[in-house]
Design an enzyme around this catalytic site. Structure first.
Site, PDB file in Angstrom:
ATOM      1  N   THR A  53       0.806  -1.234   0.000  1.00 36.92           N
ATOM      2  CA  THR A  53       0.000   0.000   0.000  1.00 36.92           C
ATOM      3  C   THR A  53       0.836   1.281   0.000  1.00 36.92           C
ATOM      4  O   THR A  53       1.929   1.322   0.542  1.00 36.92           O
ATOM      5  CB  THR A  53      -0.948   0.049   1.231  1.00 36.92           C
ATOM      6  OG1 THR A  53      -1.658  -1.163   1.339  1.00 36.92           O
ATOM      7  CG2 THR A  53      -1.924   1.204   1.160  1.00 36.92           C
TER       8      THR A  53
ATOM      9  N   ASP B 203      -8.723  -2.033   3.854  1.00 34.28           N
ATOM     10  CA  ASP B 203      -9.090  -0.683   4.287  1.00 34.28           C
ATOM     11  C   ASP B 203      -8.874   0.373   3.196  1.00 34.28           C
ATOM     12  O   ASP B 203      -9.511   1.422   3.219  1.00 34.28           O
ATOM     13  CB  ASP B 203      -8.272  -0.294   5.523  1.00 34.28           C
ATOM     14  CG  ASP B 203      -6.763  -0.396   5.277  1.00 34.28           C
ATOM     15  OD1 ASP B 203      -6.339  -1.221   4.446  1.00 34.28           O
ATOM     16  OD2 ASP B 203      -6.006   0.353   5.930  1.00 34.28           O
TER      17      ASP B 203
ATOM     18  N   GLY C  51      -0.932  -1.184   6.150  1.00 36.68           N
ATOM     19  CA  GLY C  51      -0.862  -2.241   7.157  1.00 36.68           C
ATOM     20  C   GLY C  51      -2.080  -3.135   7.109  1.00 36.68           C
ATOM     21  O   GLY C  51      -2.728  -3.266   6.058  1.00 36.68           O
TER      22      GLY C  51
ATOM     23  N   GLY D 266      -5.322  -4.335   6.886  1.00 40.28           N
ATOM     24  CA  GLY D 266      -6.562  -3.669   6.490  1.00 40.28           C
ATOM     25  C   GLY D 266      -7.754  -4.010   7.356  1.00 40.28           C
ATOM     26  O   GLY D 266      -8.544  -3.135   7.727  1.00 40.28           O
TER      27      GLY D 266
HETATM   28  N1  GLY Z   1      -3.808  -1.968   3.932  1.00 45.04           N
HETATM   29  C1  GLY Z   1      -4.005  -2.646   2.753  1.00 45.04           C
HETATM   30  C2  GLY Z   1      -4.852  -3.828   2.843  1.00 45.04           C
HETATM   31  O1  GLY Z   1      -4.972  -4.427   3.896  1.00 45.04           O
HETATM   32  O2  GLY Z   1      -5.425  -4.217   1.847  1.00 45.04           O
END
Ligand code: GLY
Length: 422
Positions: free
Chosen positions: A250, A281, A302, A304
């Site tokens: 991410t 997320d 991190g 999500g």
């Molecule tokens: N933070 C990215 C995900 O968990 O998809």
């Protein structure tokens, strides 16, 4: 932010819990950042314009900052940063070359918020479109919706002029294949019984061998398999780590101009080897990104699922609205994640989270749950406010989320650190 004495004691206790003590230099840098990022204590230190992002955006900050400084829109500046990793086939956390889902298909998520016009856009579970951050902006600009997912989002992206292309690179495909074959004792993937490379399933933890020995054996087997698959020697250990600890990658970026206009965006290929259709997320307004023109902007990288449960980015912006400094606001969100597990470090050690926080006056902070994913790999944020730099994030807990190999064990008496929750 200054830690209260109780916070300090709690953090110290957790320090003993964690899977290792950070290098002294790293500690020193983090402490320096804890002070220098606390702009509430240093009025006058805030600067505008400013861009704050995840460290994989570092190389793209100069161009975006020049654009912002010359009057470019804040969201477009942030998008310039995240488009870099989206286009880079060697960044396997975002866009082209992102690690795929369990079926070997790359699925991307992104969202954005434009502070000046108080609008938002988002796409989730998108295949074959590299720049999903631009697709999210197109949803914001060209529809009456906020979020499109799956096939509809793909068709919309193509209608908006974004090209369809294959996103799975050879590098990411081989790591996926290694992951797939890692489970080959449970399915029909990997070498069969008749293959000279077939090996008996590894012993279970209940067998005689200590767990450290089992991990060593597993890592060696995976490295040998990685060689068979054709992963280059210098990339093998990193590939094995990704198989054992599927990353979430991410990039988030927030940008603030000299007039106080602020925007943010987040883009990702999501959790590696996820179930098809899983959204983390990053496309969720309020979790992976939240921007309020009156207050500031925040975003996350991190775990999500954990961030969705605390609506991390929105929580942080609301905390700042109610008077917390960026660092305090982020620490509070991190504590909510720990609280969701009643402080059980046996579980929290598998979670990772970094927040990137930018207040409307230019104050900023980078905070993380752990110091990094392993020793020597601290979580960092990248900043450009006229000088481009990376800073180590200030961590809530001492130690690393994914010590590799995954040892040592957490001492029995510290496994449930309920003191922390008071
Ligand atoms: N933070 C990215 C995900 O968990 O998809």
């Amino acid at each position: 932010m200054t830690f209260s004495r109780r916070d300090f004691v709690k953090t110290s206790v957790l320090g003993a819990v964690a899977a290792g003590v950070g290098a002294q230099a790293q500690d020193k840098e983090a402490k320096k950042n804890a002070a220098s990022q606390d702009h509430d204590a240093q009025s006058g230190a805030r600067k505008r314009p400013i861009i704050v992002c995840a460290n994989n955006g570092f190389n793209y900050l100069d161009d975006a900052f020049a654009f912002l400084k010359s009057g470019g829109d804040t969201l477009d500046a942030a998008l310039r940063v995240v488009k870099g990793p989206e286009d880079d086939p060697n960044d396997d956390s975002v866009g082209l070359g992102g690690l795929p889902n369990e079926e070997g298909v790359v699925e991307l998520d992104a969202c954005c918020m434009h502070g000046p016009t108080r609008r938002a856009g988002s796409v989730g579970g998108v295949r074959d479109i590299k720049n999903v951050s631009l697709a999210a902006k197109a949803v914001m600009q060209h529809t009456g919706h906020v979020m499109l997912v799956g096939e509809g989002a793909e068709r919309f992206s193509v209608a908006m002029g974004l090209p369809r292309e294959t996103l799975l690179t050879e590098h990411s495909r081989k790591i996926w294949l290694l992951w797939k074959e890692f489970h080959s004792t449970d399915d029909w993937w990997g070498p069969g019984l008749a293959d000279p490379h077939w090996q008996a399933p590894p012993a279970k933890a209940s067998d005689e061998k200590p767990r450290s020995e089992l991990w060593r054996q597993r890592i060696e087997e995976l490295q040998a398999r990685a060689a068979e698959i054709g992963i280059e020697p210098e990339l093998r250990l990193a590939a094995v780590r990704k198989v054992l600890f599927p990353p979430t990658g991410t990039i988030h970026c927030s940008a603030l101009n000299d007039k106080g206009e602020i925007s943010g965006c987040t883009t990702t290929s999501g959790l590696a080897f996820k179930l098809p259709g899983r959204c983390g997320d990053s496309p969720i307004i309020g979790a992976g990104c939240y921007t309020d023109q009156d207050v500031g902007s925040a975003g996350a990288t991190g775990s999500g699922e954990e961030n969705i449960k605390v609506a991390g980015a929105h929580t942080i912006v609301e905390n700042m609205r109610h008077g917390m400094s960026p660092q305090e606001a982020g620490m509070d969100a991190l504590k909510r994640i720990v609280r969701n597990y009643n402080g059980d470090m046996n579980k929290v050690r598998f979670i990772d989270m970094t927040y990137y926080i930018l207040r409307k006056d230019g104050a900023y902070a980078g905070v993380s749950l752990w110091e990094g994913y392993s020793k020597g790999h601290p979580h960092k944020i990248a900043i450009h406010d006229g000088s481009r730099r990376a800073e180590v994030a200030v961590s809530l807990l001492k130690g690393y989320s994914q010590e590799f190999p995954p040892f040592p064990e957490i001492p029995e008496d510290l496994k449930n650190s309920s003191e922390y929750l008071k």
